[in-house]
Motif scaffolding. Structure first.
Motif, PDB file in Angstrom:
ATOM      1  N   THR A  37       0.684  -1.394  -0.002  1.00 33.85           N
ATOM      2  CA  THR A  37      -0.080  -0.149  -0.240  1.00 33.85           C
ATOM      3  C   THR A  37       0.827   1.492   0.043  1.00 33.85           C
ATOM      4  O   THR A  37       0.455   2.318   0.269  1.00 33.85           O
ATOM      5  CB  THR A  37      -0.850  -0.140   1.341  1.00 33.85           C
ATOM      6  N   ALA A  38       2.268   1.185  -0.283  1.00 34.55           N
ATOM      7  CA  ALA A  38       2.893   2.300  -0.349  1.00 34.55           C
ATOM      8  C   ALA A  38       2.786   3.333  -1.393  1.00 34.55           C
ATOM      9  O   ALA A  38       2.314   3.037  -2.253  1.00 34.55           O
ATOM     10  CB  ALA A  38       4.324   1.890  -0.376  1.00 34.55           C
ATOM     11  N   ARG A  39       2.833   4.716  -1.035  1.00 38.40           N
ATOM     12  CA  ARG A  39       2.571   5.852  -1.916  1.00 38.40           C
ATOM     13  C   ARG A  39       4.003   6.644  -2.142  1.00 38.40           C
ATOM     14  O   ARG A  39       4.810   6.627  -0.938  1.00 38.40           O
ATOM     15  CB  ARG A  39       1.411   6.838  -1.374  1.00 38.40           C
ATOM     16  N   PRO A  40       4.043   7.248  -3.156  1.00 35.38           N
ATOM     17  CA  PRO A  40       5.317   8.051  -3.185  1.00 35.38           C
ATOM     18  C   PRO A  40       5.588   9.013  -2.097  1.00 35.38           C
ATOM     19  O   PRO A  40       4.441   9.852  -1.898  1.00 35.38           O
ATOM     20  CB  PRO A  40       5.319   8.725  -4.521  1.00 35.38           C
ATOM     21  N   THR A  41       6.677   9.416  -1.720  1.00 37.74           N
ATOM     22  CA  THR A  41       6.910  10.511  -0.867  1.00 37.74           C
ATOM     23  C   THR A  41       7.159  11.781  -1.896  1.00 37.74           C
ATOM     24  O   THR A  41       7.378  11.700  -3.047  1.00 37.74           O
ATOM     25  CB  THR A  41       8.327  10.238   0.123  1.00 37.74           C
TER      26      THR A  41
END
Length: 500
Positions: free
Chosen positions: A170-174
């Protein structure tokens, strides 16, 4: 089958947000297998950088692209791995790229420095790459730029190979990863592209064949699928569901084909009806537009002519005003130039006249001074001559008077002496002691002394020479008057200097 996948890809490209996917290759509805567990082969030499393995997809389903050491296209670039991402109704592949910073790669933990965020395997410094030996297998290769730093993985190690969807990361871009995603990118090198192609044609690397545990999990160099540099997977990252995946994939393909046929038929019917309606409307619209255009053209032409005439009149007026202004400015400039020239000429003339007058005055002054000096010299010469003449005349007069006076005096004296001499002398008495005879004359009987002329009186202003005295030892028989001696010559009078 290939055609249906490309059509589905086109649909997904419109449906998946562009901010999430950097580049689309293929898209499918079946999630890729888990990442296999394997070790990293030893680096060939300094200068190579690690690119992790991943599951690709082709006509026969997923196939494994072995991780390998590659040379970067240029110094200073880092590799951002590609990743699978769920777009709402299908998976899409985001291609990897080279860039100055490591971007977002779905949060997938590929290992060997790629723990899901950034890269902990090394860094560039002054054109050289420094390797972190805690995650890179440098083995016995002579590499001087090394260090050892433990990389802490903040993501869950579960070998999931995709982002989003059921069971995905579920990671999203920083913010930093978003910046890197939109920065300047360099695509995979030719060696990397050949490496992927070789893997796609290797039957043993199909997931349906190796069950998620490929025999060639990593290689020392791109495309080298045999030899000592090849490393096999230890085990699959998770149990492989081949039947379900294959069946599901086939059903999805069939459904996609059926849906596509239905959609195409409906689209064709709708297009035909739409074209008829559009053609009718277009014809009506064209007629209206033509009339409107003709009217508008006429109005525009009239307005244009009016505008052009007005513009021409305005331009003529502006040109005339500009010409008049230019003429006035030119006349003013010419007048100013003429006045300036006249002033300069007058000033030059005055300067010349003043200089001529000054030179003339100087010459006249010099001439007057010379004339005055000459006149003064002549006057002094005349005065000196007159004085000299006057002095000579006075001297002559004085000498004449003195001579006359001396002559008169001598005459008087001589006359007196003669008178005195003419008188008889008294006889002396006889003396017994003296002879009686006639007195003998003295041995030097004295004759009557000649009267001596009186000395000449000198002039009052000049001493005169004394008259010559007559010797007394010579007696004269008769007293004759002696002529006066000539006057002594006057001493030469020093000439007076002319007056200055």
């Amino acid at each position: 089958m290939r055609t249906s996948r490309f059509l589905l890809l086109a649909v997904l490209m419109m449906a998946v947000p562009a901010s999430l996917f950097a580049q689309f290759g293929v898209s499918i509805t079946i999630a890729p297998p888990a990442l296999p567990i394997y070790t990293q082969p030893m680096i060939p030499s300094a200068g190579y950088m690690w690119t992790p393995g991943y599951w690709g997809n082709g006509d026969e389903g997923y196939f494994w692209v072995p991780g390998t050491w590659v040379e970067p296209p240029e110094a200073g670039l880092l590799w951002t791995p590609g990743y699978w991402g769920w777009g709402g109704d299908a998976f899409a592949w985001n291609e990897g790229y080279w860039g100055a910073q490591v971007g977002f790669y779905g949060g997938v933990n590929y290992g060997f420095g790629y723990g899901g965020v950034g890269y902990g395997g090394g860094y560039w410094n002054n054109g050289g790459f420094y390797y972190n030996t805690s995650v890179n297998n440098v083995g016995g290769v002579q590499i001087t730029n090394v260090y050892n730093k433990t990389v802490i993985n903040e993501t869950t190690v579960n070998h999931v190979s995709y982002n989003g969807g059921s069971g995905g990361i579920t990671a999203r871009p920083t913010a930093a990863e978003e910046t890197a995603m939109h920065g300047q990118h360099t695509p995979a090198t030719a060696m990397q592209t050949q490496h992927v192609h070789a893997a796609s044609t290797n039957h043993a690397l199909l997931a349906s064949v190796n069950q998620g545990r490929p025999a060639i999990a990593a290689t020392a160099k791109p495309g080298e699928f045999s030899g000592s540099g090849v490393v096999a997977a230890k085990e699959a990252g998770a149990p492989y569901k081949a039947t379900e995946s294959k069946t599901t994939e086939k059903a999805a393909a069939n459904k996609t084909a059926e849906d596509k046929a239905t959609e195409n038929k409906a689209a064709e019917n709708k297009a035909a009806a739409t074209r008829t309606t559009e053609n009718k409307a277009a014809a009506d619209k064209a007629a209206e537009n033509k009339a409107s255009e003709n009217k508008a053209a006429e109005n525009k032409a009239a307005a244009t002519r009016t505008t052009e005439n007005k513009a021409a009149a305005n331009k003529a007026a502006e040109s005339k005003a500009s010409e008049n202004k230019a003429a006035e400015n030119k006349a003013t400039e010419d007048k100013a130039t003429e006045n300036k020239a006249a002033e300069n000429k007058a000033a030059a003339t005055r300067t010349t006249e003043n200089k001529a007058a000054a030179d003339k005055a100087a010459e006249n002054k010099a001439s007057e001074n010379r004339a005055a000096e000459s006149k003064a010299a002549a006057t002094r010469t005349t005065e000196n001559k007159a004085a000299a003449d006057k002095a000579s005349e006075n001297k002559a007069t004085e000498n004449k008077a003195a001579e006359n006076k001396a002559a008169a005096t001598r005459t008087t004296e001589n006359k007196a002496a003669a008178t005195k001499a003419a008188k008889p002398m008294a006889r002396p008495t006889a003396d017994s002691s003296k002879p009686t005879a006639t007195q003998k004359p003295a041995s030097h009987p004295a004759t009557t002394a000649h009267a001596q002329p009186a000395p000449r009186q000198p002039a009052a202003s000049r001493p005169e020479a004394a008259p010559h005295a007559q010797p007394a030892s010579h007696p004269v028989t008769t007293a004759h008057a002696q002529p006066a001696p000539p006057p002594a010559k006057e001493a030469a009078k020093p000439e007076e200097k002319p007056r200055q």
